[in-house]
Design a protein around this motif. Structure first.
Motif, PDB file in Angstrom:
ATOM      1  N   PHE A  13       0.840  -1.197   0.000  1.00 23.63           N
ATOM      2  CA  PHE A  13       0.000   0.000   0.000  1.00 23.63           C
ATOM      3  C   PHE A  13       0.879   1.253   0.000  1.00 23.63           C
ATOM      4  O   PHE A  13       0.604   2.228   0.683  1.00 23.63           O
ATOM      5  CB  PHE A  13      -0.942  -0.026   1.205  1.00 23.63           C
ATOM      6  N   ARG A  18      -1.369   2.231  -3.600  1.00 27.90           N
ATOM      7  CA  ARG A  18      -2.413   3.214  -3.300  1.00 27.90           C
ATOM      8  C   ARG A  18      -3.057   3.724  -4.580  1.00 27.90           C
ATOM      9  O   ARG A  18      -4.282   3.901  -4.640  1.00 27.90           O
ATOM     10  CB  ARG A  18      -1.789   4.366  -2.507  1.00 27.90           C
ATOM     11  N   ALA A  21      -5.394   1.073  -5.777  1.00 24.53           N
ATOM     12  CA  ALA A  21      -6.615   1.043  -4.966  1.00 24.53           C
ATOM     13  C   ALA A  21      -7.534   2.201  -5.329  1.00 24.53           C
ATOM     14  O   ALA A  21      -8.750   2.026  -5.481  1.00 24.53           O
ATOM     15  CB  ALA A  21      -6.252   1.082  -3.484  1.00 24.53           C
ATOM     16  N   ALA A  42      -6.288   2.971   4.644  1.00 22.98           N
ATOM     17  CA  ALA A  42      -7.201   2.198   3.806  1.00 22.98           C
ATOM     18  C   ALA A  42      -8.658   2.592   4.092  1.00 22.98           C
ATOM     19  O   ALA A  42      -9.457   2.768   3.160  1.00 22.98           O
ATOM     20  CB  ALA A  42      -7.003   0.706   4.063  1.00 22.98           C
ATOM     21  N   TRP A  49      -9.220  -3.658   4.630  1.00 21.36           N
ATOM     22  CA  TRP A  49      -7.878  -3.983   5.139  1.00 21.36           C
ATOM     23  C   TRP A  49      -7.907  -5.402   5.674  1.00 21.36           C
ATOM     24  O   TRP A  49      -8.872  -5.821   6.317  1.00 21.36           O
ATOM     25  CB  TRP A  49      -7.484  -3.015   6.242  1.00 21.36           C
TER      26      TRP A  49
END
Length: 254
Positions: A13, A18, A21, A42, A49
């Motif tokens: 992440f 990121r 996502a 998150a 998560w």
């Protein structure tokens, strides 16, 4: 609805994870994990998560981790992969990651290699649409790469199918050398002086974009791309020749 649009697990992440996502969560169920506790980040982004096992058991698994960490991460992910899962890496080099996936994943596991040819800074400046992503297929796993490329198109990306070796040769002459030049200039204390032309300022500005990337990424790109040393050697020889020419040395006819 494809499995991509249903359920995606992202391992890592950092900047790349990121961005993935942020890109996927509007249309996908996204769950992320990292060696650091970034659960609050998150939650703020609106994605789930979990631990490594929870993320690795999703229908699609995206690895957005440092290149040097891939072997260890693959070993951790492999026992939890579903039989119908598709695993994708995002490393900036491809020959060795593709070999690692073939060696460390269960026999018959579906996987493909990718390298997004953009990052958070590029997306902020120009948006996601039209950005290019390299897609590599392992022998006998072309269908997995086809599926990744098709999904990339649905995101508005431009997938480029390429062999791992061809990818790394190109990256050795572009990304690796850009990093090398930028870090060498920084080490020498050379930055844009007060008196520069617009074209020179653009060169320095482009090189400055590498400042957002970690020293770890820089080291891995140079150490783990099998063609980086050759490209660096060619650059060094060319620099020596140009310095000799500028100094009026032998063979310097103007």
């Amino acid at each position: 609805m494809s499995r991509w649009e249903a359920d995606v697990g992202i391992v890592g992440f950092g900047r790349c994870g990121r961005l993935a996502a942020e890109t996927l969560y509007p249309t996908c169920r996204v769950t992320v994990t990292d060696v650091r506790d970034l659960s609050r980040d998150a939650e703020a982004l609106g994605v789930g998560w979990s631990d490594l096992a929870g993320v690795a058991s999703r229908p699609w698994v995206l690895l957005a981790v440092p290149i040097r960490a891939l072997p260890l991460v693959l070993d951790g992910v492999a026992p939890h992969l579903r039989g119908d899962a598709l695993l994708v890496d995002t490393a900036s080099v491809k020959v060795r990651p593709m070999e690692w996936m073939a060696e460390r994943l269960p026999a018959g596991a579906a996987f493909a290699g990718t390298h997004p040819l953009f990052g958070p800074d590029s997306v902020r400046e120009a948006g996601l649409a039209g950005q290019r992503i390299a897609v590599c297929a392992a022998p006998g796993r072309e269908e997995a790469a086809d599926e990744v490329a098709a999904f990339a198109r649905r995101l508005g990306l431009e997938p480029v199918r390429v062999e791992p070796e061809a990818h790394d040769r190109d990256m050795a002459r572009s990304q690796a050398l850009a990093f090398l030049i930028a870090r060498a200039l920084k080490r020498a204390g050379i930055g844009p002086p007060e008196l520069t032309t617009p074209s020179e300022r653009r060169v320095f500005a482009a090189l400055a974009l590498t400042d957002a990337d970690s020293s770890e990424l820089y080291e891995d790109i140079l150490a783990l791309n099998p063609f980086a040393a050759e490209a660096a050697g060619s650059l060094e020889a060319a620099l020596r020749a140009e310095i000799a020419r500028a100094s009026g040395g032998p063979g310097t006819s103007l």
